[in-house]
Scaffold this active site. Structure first.
Site, short mmCIF file in Angstrom:
data_model
loop_
_atom_site.label_atom_id
_atom_site.label_comp_id
_atom_site.label_asym_id
_atom_site.label_seq_id
_atom_site.Cartn_x
_atom_site.Cartn_y
_atom_site.Cartn_z
N LYS A 104 0.74 -1.22 -0.04
CA LYS A 104 0.20 0.11 0.09
C LYS A 104 0.79 1.41 -0.05
O LYS A 104 0.21 2.27 0.24
CB LYS A 104 -0.93 0.06 1.34
CG LYS A 104 -2.12 -0.82 0.80
CD LYS A 104 -3.21 -0.38 1.95
CE LYS A 104 -4.77 -0.99 1.76
NZ LYS A 104 -5.69 -0.35 2.61
N ARG A 155 -17.75 0.89 6.54
CA ARG A 155 -18.24 2.28 6.14
C ARG A 155 -19.28 2.23 5.02
O ARG A 155 -20.55 2.08 5.68
CB ARG A 155 -17.32 3.07 5.55
CG ARG A 155 -16.21 3.57 6.72
CD ARG A 155 -14.98 3.90 6.05
NE ARG A 155 -14.32 2.99 5.68
CZ ARG A 155 -12.89 3.16 5.11
NH1 ARG A 155 -12.17 4.09 5.24
NH2 ARG A 155 -12.27 1.93 4.66
N SER A 195 -8.36 7.00 5.39
CA SER A 195 -6.80 7.11 5.66
C SER A 195 -6.51 8.11 4.38
O SER A 195 -5.64 9.04 4.20
CB SER A 195 -5.96 6.23 6.12
OG SER A 195 -6.40 5.87 7.40
P1 ADP Z 1 -6.89 -1.67 5.78
O1 ADP Z 1 -5.58 -1.50 5.00
O2 ADP Z 1 -7.22 -3.05 6.24
O3 ADP Z 1 -8.20 -1.53 4.84
P2 ADP Z 1 -7.43 0.71 7.43
O4 ADP Z 1 -6.62 1.18 8.28
O5 ADP Z 1 -7.90 1.53 6.10
O6 ADP Z 1 -6.82 -0.90 6.75
O7 ADP Z 1 -8.52 0.07 7.88
C1 ADP Z 1 -8.75 -0.65 8.93
C2 ADP Z 1 -10.24 -1.00 9.51
O8 ADP Z 1 -10.83 0.20 9.83
C3 ADP Z 1 -11.23 -1.50 8.39
O9 ADP Z 1 -11.83 -2.41 8.97
C4 ADP Z 1 -11.62 -0.41 7.87
O10 ADP Z 1 -12.90 -0.58 7.13
C5 ADP Z 1 -11.82 0.21 9.06
N1 ADP Z 1 -12.14 1.88 8.98
C6 ADP Z 1 -11.38 2.72 8.32
N2 ADP Z 1 -11.93 3.86 8.40
C7 ADP Z 1 -13.11 3.77 9.11
C8 ADP Z 1 -14.15 4.65 9.71
N3 ADP Z 1 -14.09 5.94 9.04
N4 ADP Z 1 -15.26 4.36 10.34
C9 ADP Z 1 -15.15 2.94 10.54
N5 ADP Z 1 -14.24 2.09 10.20
C10 ADP Z 1 -13.23 2.47 9.44
#
Ligand code: ADP
Length: 168
Positions: A44, A98, A136
């Site tokens: 990533k 989400r 993110s």
């Molecule tokens: P990944 O690389 O596994 O997608 P992330 O850091 O983007 O990792 O997300 C980790 C977890 O947190 C995932 O289950 C994602 O769906 C959840 N997540 C990310 N942003 C949010 C948010 N704003 N509200 C709820 N869950 C979230």
């Protein structure tokens, strides 16, 4: 007493957002010990390296765990999620959901993980309405364009991110 219920919340956390923190805060009420698995995830191309991402998660969440009395660990992980969960003594994976966009990917992951290890159960927490649009990836994009990210991350994380992407 029943044995300790350990949950694993995996992600890249590049960087940790208010959306992640909301999921963590809510998860702490479901388990006795929550392990936040910070993925190495070189694929990533993260802005922050593993140590930085782990430090940010630590710094934001330490006080939260003390409030509810749940044990909170921040651990690095690479490789298969089912192996990481097993190593942590957990059969419970927590993910945030989400929008429909998350659903398809997560649905496939659950199916694959169930085949790899039938003992693992994945639990989804629906994103809270006010955080459901936070990702993110977009926070990084907005920061790099000099936009205001104060509604998406804590001030400390915002400072690190602006420092890294060269704006503000
Ligand atoms: P990944 O690389 O596994 O997608 P992330 O850091 O983007 O990792 O997300 C980790 C977890 O947190 C995932 O289950 C994602 O769906 C959840 N997540 C990310 N942003 C949010 C948010 N704003 N509200 C709820 N869950 C979230």
């Amino acid at each position: 007493m029943a044995s300790k219920r350990v949950g694993v919340y995996p992600g890249t956390f590049d960087p940790v957002t208010l959306g992640h923190m909301d999921i963590i805060r809510r998860s702490l009420r479901l388990v006795d010990c929550l392990v936040i698995g910070v993925a190495t995830n070189p694929g990533k191309g993260p802005v922050f390296n593993l140590e930085e991402r782990m430090a940010m998660v630590h710094q934001e969440l330490g006080p939260l765990a003390d409030d509810v009395g749940t044990e909170l660990l921040v651990e690095p992980f690479s490789g298969l999620l089912v192996d990481f969960a097993a190593r942590m003594g957990s059969q419970l994976v927590i993910r945030g959901l989400r929008a429909v966009a998350d659903f398809e990917y997560e649905f496939q992951m659950v199916g694959m993980n169930a085949h790899l290890d039938p003992n693992i159960e994945t639990v989804f927490l629906m994103a809270s309405e006010k955080y459901s649009f936070i990702a993110s990836r977009l926070v990084k994009e907005i920061a790099s364009l000099g936009g205001d990210i104060s509604s998406f991350v804590t001030p400390t994380v915002a400072k690190s991110l602006y420092g890294r992407v060269g704006q503000k």
